[in-house]
Design a protein around this motif. Sequence first.
Motif, mmCIF file in Angstrom:
data_model
loop_
_atom_site.group_PDB
_atom_site.id
_atom_site.type_symbol
_atom_site.label_atom_id
_atom_site.label_comp_id
_atom_site.label_asym_id
_atom_site.label_seq_id
_atom_site.Cartn_x
_atom_site.Cartn_y
_atom_site.Cartn_z
ATOM 1 N N TYR A 94 0.639 -1.185 -0.060
ATOM 2 C CA TYR A 94 -0.006 0.025 -0.067
ATOM 3 C C TYR A 94 1.021 1.161 -0.020
ATOM 4 O O TYR A 94 0.633 2.169 -0.727
ATOM 5 C CB TYR A 94 -0.843 0.039 1.270
ATOM 6 C CG TYR A 94 -1.770 1.251 1.189
ATOM 7 C CD1 TYR A 94 -2.988 1.379 0.465
ATOM 8 C CD2 TYR A 94 -1.561 2.406 2.009
ATOM 9 C CE1 TYR A 94 -3.738 2.362 0.584
ATOM 10 C CE2 TYR A 94 -2.292 3.560 1.960
ATOM 11 C CZ TYR A 94 -3.425 3.371 0.955
ATOM 12 O OH TYR A 94 -4.296 4.767 1.141
ATOM 13 N N TYR A 99 -1.547 -1.194 -5.650
ATOM 14 C CA TYR A 99 -2.667 -1.562 -4.877
ATOM 15 C C TYR A 99 -3.331 -2.993 -5.215
ATOM 16 O O TYR A 99 -3.883 -3.432 -4.396
ATOM 17 C CB TYR A 99 -3.666 -0.414 -5.302
ATOM 18 C CG TYR A 99 -3.287 1.116 -4.660
ATOM 19 C CD1 TYR A 99 -2.861 1.149 -3.453
ATOM 20 C CD2 TYR A 99 -3.149 1.851 -5.840
ATOM 21 C CE1 TYR A 99 -2.258 2.476 -3.104
ATOM 22 C CE2 TYR A 99 -2.762 3.366 -5.393
ATOM 23 C CZ TYR A 99 -2.296 3.439 -3.876
ATOM 24 O OH TYR A 99 -1.754 4.604 -3.502
ATOM 25 N N ASN A 100 -3.016 -3.478 -6.462
ATOM 26 C CA ASN A 100 -3.310 -4.842 -6.781
ATOM 27 C C ASN A 100 -2.895 -5.748 -5.801
ATOM 28 O O ASN A 100 -3.124 -6.694 -5.319
ATOM 29 C CB ASN A 100 -2.950 -5.013 -8.187
ATOM 30 C CG ASN A 100 -3.998 -4.557 -9.154
ATOM 31 O OD1 ASN A 100 -5.297 -3.948 -8.803
ATOM 32 N ND2 ASN A 100 -3.867 -4.920 -10.492
ATOM 33 N N CYS A 102 -1.396 -5.219 -3.008
ATOM 34 C CA CYS A 102 -1.661 -4.915 -1.627
ATOM 35 C C CYS A 102 -2.882 -5.962 -1.383
ATOM 36 O O CYS A 102 -3.115 -6.617 -0.204
ATOM 37 C CB CYS A 102 -2.019 -3.437 -1.279
ATOM 38 S SG CYS A 102 -2.897 -2.998 0.131
ATOM 39 N N VAL A 103 -4.028 -5.796 -2.084
ATOM 40 C CA VAL A 103 -5.326 -6.519 -1.992
ATOM 41 C C VAL A 103 -4.839 -7.955 -2.031
ATOM 42 O O VAL A 103 -5.477 -8.903 -1.245
ATOM 43 C CB VAL A 103 -6.334 -6.093 -3.011
ATOM 44 C CG1 VAL A 103 -7.504 -6.899 -2.902
ATOM 45 C CG2 VAL A 103 -6.496 -4.557 -2.649
ATOM 46 N N GLY A 155 -7.342 -8.413 -8.031
ATOM 47 C CA GLY A 155 -6.102 -8.239 -8.100
ATOM 48 C C GLY A 155 -4.981 -9.443 -8.580
ATOM 49 O O GLY A 155 -4.090 -9.191 -9.275
ATOM 50 N N ILE A 163 -7.431 -2.082 -8.984
ATOM 51 C CA ILE A 163 -7.897 -1.513 -7.488
ATOM 52 C C ILE A 163 -7.685 -0.131 -7.334
ATOM 53 O O ILE A 163 -6.180 -0.022 -7.541
ATOM 54 C CB ILE A 163 -7.396 -2.550 -6.791
ATOM 55 C CG1 ILE A 163 -7.586 -4.192 -7.062
ATOM 56 C CG2 ILE A 163 -7.799 -2.373 -5.075
ATOM 57 C CD1 ILE A 163 -8.754 -4.719 -6.403
ATOM 58 N N LYS A 165 -6.687 3.201 -5.005
ATOM 59 C CA LYS A 165 -6.077 3.374 -3.637
ATOM 60 C C LYS A 165 -7.134 3.336 -2.469
ATOM 61 O O LYS A 165 -7.125 2.679 -1.395
ATOM 62 C CB LYS A 165 -5.518 4.823 -3.729
ATOM 63 C CG LYS A 165 -4.916 5.116 -2.378
ATOM 64 C CD LYS A 165 -4.503 6.636 -2.395
ATOM 65 C CE LYS A 165 -3.788 6.951 -1.074
ATOM 66 N NZ LYS A 165 -3.061 8.148 -1.268
ATOM 67 N N ALA A 168 -8.286 -0.369 -1.982
ATOM 68 C CA ALA A 168 -7.171 -1.026 -1.383
ATOM 69 C C ALA A 168 -6.974 -0.569 0.067
ATOM 70 O O ALA A 168 -6.867 -1.634 0.850
ATOM 71 C CB ALA A 168 -5.717 -0.775 -2.007
#
Length: 199
Positions: A94, A99-100, A102-103, A155, A163, A165, A168
């Motif tokens: 993050y 973000y992808n 991160c998820v 993701g 995704i 921000k 996420a």
Amino acid sequence: MIIECPYCEAKVDGEVKGEHEYCHPEEGPPFKAVLLKCPVCSNALLGGSDWEQTGPDIAEWSELTRLWPQQESHIAWEIPAIARNSLIEARMCYKAKVYNSCVVMAGRTLEGVCQHHSTKDWRLAGGLKELKEGGIIDDRLYEWGEELRKHRNIGAHASEDVITKEDAKDLLDFAQAICDYVFVLNAKFNRFMERKDTD
Ligand SMILES: [Zn+2]
């Protein structure tokens, strides 16, 4: 003094507005609290520093740890490594604005929760159902987990969907909340009830 500003998402040289040192012999080494102003966004930041032995005859103040707003790296020690490591990586993603990933890591955190509870179904969908049926998570946490699972799939697979921000951040918060409920608050509640039983 160098401190990380969560609003600027960067290390900044904070302007010291005030500081206070104290030492209680029974509570370990001297401690210093420092109130700072971020030179970029002007927000208030509170840091803490310990008096540390850094050589045989040398002691100095440690680098500042942010106390307020609470540092994001604070993850409860009760969360087992299998979930914790993915949660830490999700936060790193993050911060790095990926973000992808991160998820995907937030989803992996939930897989860690499932594995810790030895769910039989290796897929996250089935694992979450087992956690719900076993009373480890309630309906609300299950719903959060399901959203996280669906977005994790976006993701993880090549597609046009991205995704954002905001999404996420929310999904990361859900993963964190599920870990806190399952590993921290449940244990706290059980200890609380045990004390009541012995009264
Ligand atoms: Zn700032």
